[in-house]
Design a protein around this motif. Structure first.
Motif, PDB file in Angstrom:
ATOM      1  N   ALA A  37       0.747  -1.156  -0.229  1.00 51.07           N
ATOM      2  CA  ALA A  37       0.435  -0.034   0.596  1.00 51.07           C
ATOM      3  C   ALA A  37       0.947   1.129  -0.132  1.00 51.07           C
ATOM      4  N   ALA A  38       1.987   1.209   0.743  1.00 52.80           N
ATOM      5  CA  ALA A  38       2.881   2.301   0.950  1.00 52.80           C
ATOM      6  C   ALA A  38       3.887   2.823  -0.536  1.00 52.80           C
ATOM      7  N   ALA A  39       3.817   1.042  -1.007  1.00 51.91           N
ATOM      8  CA  ALA A  39       4.456   1.969  -2.869  1.00 51.91           C
ATOM      9  C   ALA A  39       3.753   2.284  -3.264  1.00 51.91           C
ATOM     10  N   THR A  40       2.486   1.317  -2.863  1.00 49.70           N
ATOM     11  CA  THR A  40       1.404   2.637  -4.386  1.00 49.70           C
ATOM     12  C   THR A  40       0.602   3.501  -4.321  1.00 49.70           C
ATOM     13  N   VAL A  41       1.496   4.444  -2.264  1.00 47.48           N
ATOM     14  CA  VAL A  41       0.863   5.765  -2.715  1.00 47.48           C
ATOM     15  C   VAL A  41       2.042   6.337  -3.045  1.00 47.48           C
ATOM     16  N   LEU A  42       3.405   5.740  -3.518  1.00 48.36           N
ATOM     17  CA  LEU A  42       5.010   6.813  -3.503  1.00 48.36           C
ATOM     18  C   LEU A  42       4.444   6.607  -5.195  1.00 48.36           C
TER      19      LEU A  42
END
Length: 511
Positions: A37-42
């Motif tokens: 999820a964090a990688a998708t936001v970035l």
């Protein structure tokens, strides 16, 4: 030994071993899902400015949430998601210790059957690695399925989640395969101090002695790193030199890790100090039993409370940030009142703090689950000692109270320390709220005041910049501390349910 044999031996065992593998896999799945999820936001691309005079023209308007639309807020969202992985990883570590005595006996049996120490270490490491890999693959499948399920635009054509972007395949592989690899390597490194022989498992060296108060130094350095960010940026601004892009993230990460490490290791010092105080001033048998345990192994508190304290540091920082937004809103309302406008700051930032508070509550709940696993493992692992005490006439109620002393004695001061450190981290980073009460008055005529060449000569300043410190959010910090301690009590009560079976006379024959 063939790879298939190693994997079969790593996953073999009793129902407790199966439960350990399943819980470790679930914890790894949560951690990988949060990382994805964090990688998708970035990975959300930032469009170029379509209108140089409109600072909103580079926002990603395809998302309903302002946290995803604004490019400047997305790194904070990703950072908050990564912080959620801390209690999840701690939960995975606690789950990996479940049923450790039975696993030690199984590894000793492998040594008795002719396995080498390296093969036994590899079996133990593969158990954690394979369980983490299974959980990571499940998380990847859930992530890809969730992209399809939640890819539903609303009536305005906006998405609730960034289901229209996908991180780079290399990033996906690093997140999915990185956690099992790190878990395997960490297990191998931890087993370097363990000797598995045919007659059992022993530790080469154990940490002994009173904990040193180095935790205070780590906390002080972490607070100093956060407090130095604004002055350092001001120095760069005055000199006209652009600050390096790595400076602020490095200070944030270093200061946060040092402060969290200091808080977690400080729990060991609290445990040892509480044990000494109980031994000196208490008279009840429960407190004396707890005092002996706390001084014998003061680092048990750090291991048990690590994830919980890390989540509370984040929670204290969130409370400090909310207090800053409230003070800034009051500042803007006052400035607008002076010019005859009834308006305050954008309520978006205060509303976004509700999501941050929800993330803190989820992190505390996950950390409490890890604490429950650690407490159950501690009760089961020392069941022979508890059965011996019960056989000599110590009531179970006394044993229950001693366990409560062991948990609460370090937990109460450690919880207060974690919230205080988190608040001061936010306080040092954002500083005071500045209200501009200055009014520029031109004392000359209309002709001189309207001419830019002469206006500055006749202009004087009335008023000054007023700095005000945000209020300390005592109520929010108090509720967070009270809720955490209630969760600790509830978890301890659930763990004590196993005390009756662990004090049965049959446990005296436990090897």
């Amino acid at each position: 030994m063939k790879p298939a044999t190693l994997v079969r031996l790593a996953l073999a065992g009793t129902r407790t071993d199966s439960a350990r593998v399943i819980l470790t896999a679930l914890s790894a799945a949560l951690a990988v899902l949060t990382g994805l999820a964090a990688a998708t936001v970035l990975a959300i691309p930032t469009p170029p400015f379509s209108d140089p005079e409109n600072f909103l023209s580079n926002h990603s308007e395809q998302y309903a949430s302002g946290l995803l639309r604004e490019p400047g807020l997305r790194p904070g969202v990703a950072f908050a998601l990564l912080l959620l992985t801390v209690p999840v990883l701690a939960l995975a570590g606690q789950c990996a210790r479940l049923g450790a005595p039975a696993r030690d006996r199984r590894l000793a049996a492998l040594r008795l059957a002719g396995a080498t120490p390296g093969q036994v270490t590899l079996v133990a490491a593969l158990e954690t690695g394979v369980a983490s890999l299974l959980g990571a693959l499940v998380a990847l499948g859930a992530y890809l399925a969730g992209r399809e399920v939640f890819d539903r635009p609303d009536q305005r054509g906006q998405l609730a989640l960034p289901t229209d972007v996908l991180p780079h395949p290399g990033v996906l592989a690093a997140v999915v395969l990185g956690l099992p690899l790190v878990a395997t390597v960490a297990t191998v490194l931890l087993l370097r101090a363990v000797v598995t022989g045919p007659l059992g498992v022993t530790r080469r060296a154990t940490r002994s002695g009173a904990p040193r108060p180095w935790a205070g130094l780590l906390i002080g350095v972490g607070l100093l790193a956060f407090a130095s960010i604004r002055p350092v940026l001001e120095v760069y601004a005055r000199t006209g030199v652009e600050a390096p892009t790595w400076l602020v993230p490095t200070l944030l990460m270093t200061g946060g890790l040092l402060a969290m490490t200091g808080v977690v290791t400080g729990a060991g010092w609290f445990s040892y100090t509480a044990g000494r105080l109980l031994r000196r001033y208490s008279r009840g048998p429960a407190a004396l039993l707890a005092a002996g345990r706390l001084t014998a192994d003061p680092w048990a508190g750090s291991r048990t409370l690590a994830a919980l304290l890390a989540a509370l540091v984040f929670g204290g920082g969130a409370a400090g940030l909310r207090a800053y937004f409230v003070a800034d809103d009051a500042r803007l309302r006052e400035e607008n009142r002076l010019v005859g406008v009834d308006a305050g700051a954008d309520p978006f930032y205060l509303a976004s703090m509700d999501l941050v508070d929800l993330a803190v509550q989820v992190a505390v709940a996950i950390a409490a689950a890890g604490m429950l696993v650690a407490l159950v493992e501690g009760v089961v692992g020392r069941r022979r000692a508890y059965a011996s005490l019960a056989a000599t006439g110590v009531p179970r109620a006394t044993l229950s109270r001693s366990i409560l002393w062991q948990v609460l004695a370090p937990a109460v001061p450690a919880v207060l320390l974690a919230l205080t450190v988190g608040f001061f981290l936010a306080r040092g980073l954002f500083g005071d709220v500045t209200r501009d009460n200055r009014v520029y008055v031109c004392d000359a005529g209309t002709q001189l005041c309207s001419d830019p060449a002469t206006r500055e000569r006749y202009t004087r300043t009335v008023g000054e910049l007023v700095r005000s410190a945000p209020d300390v959010p005592v109520e929010q910090l108090g509720w967070l501390a009270a809720g955490t301690l209630v969760a600790v009590l509830a978890v301890t009560g659930l763990g004590l349910l196993l005390l009756r079976t662990s004090t049965a006379p049959e446990e005296l024959r436990t090897p």
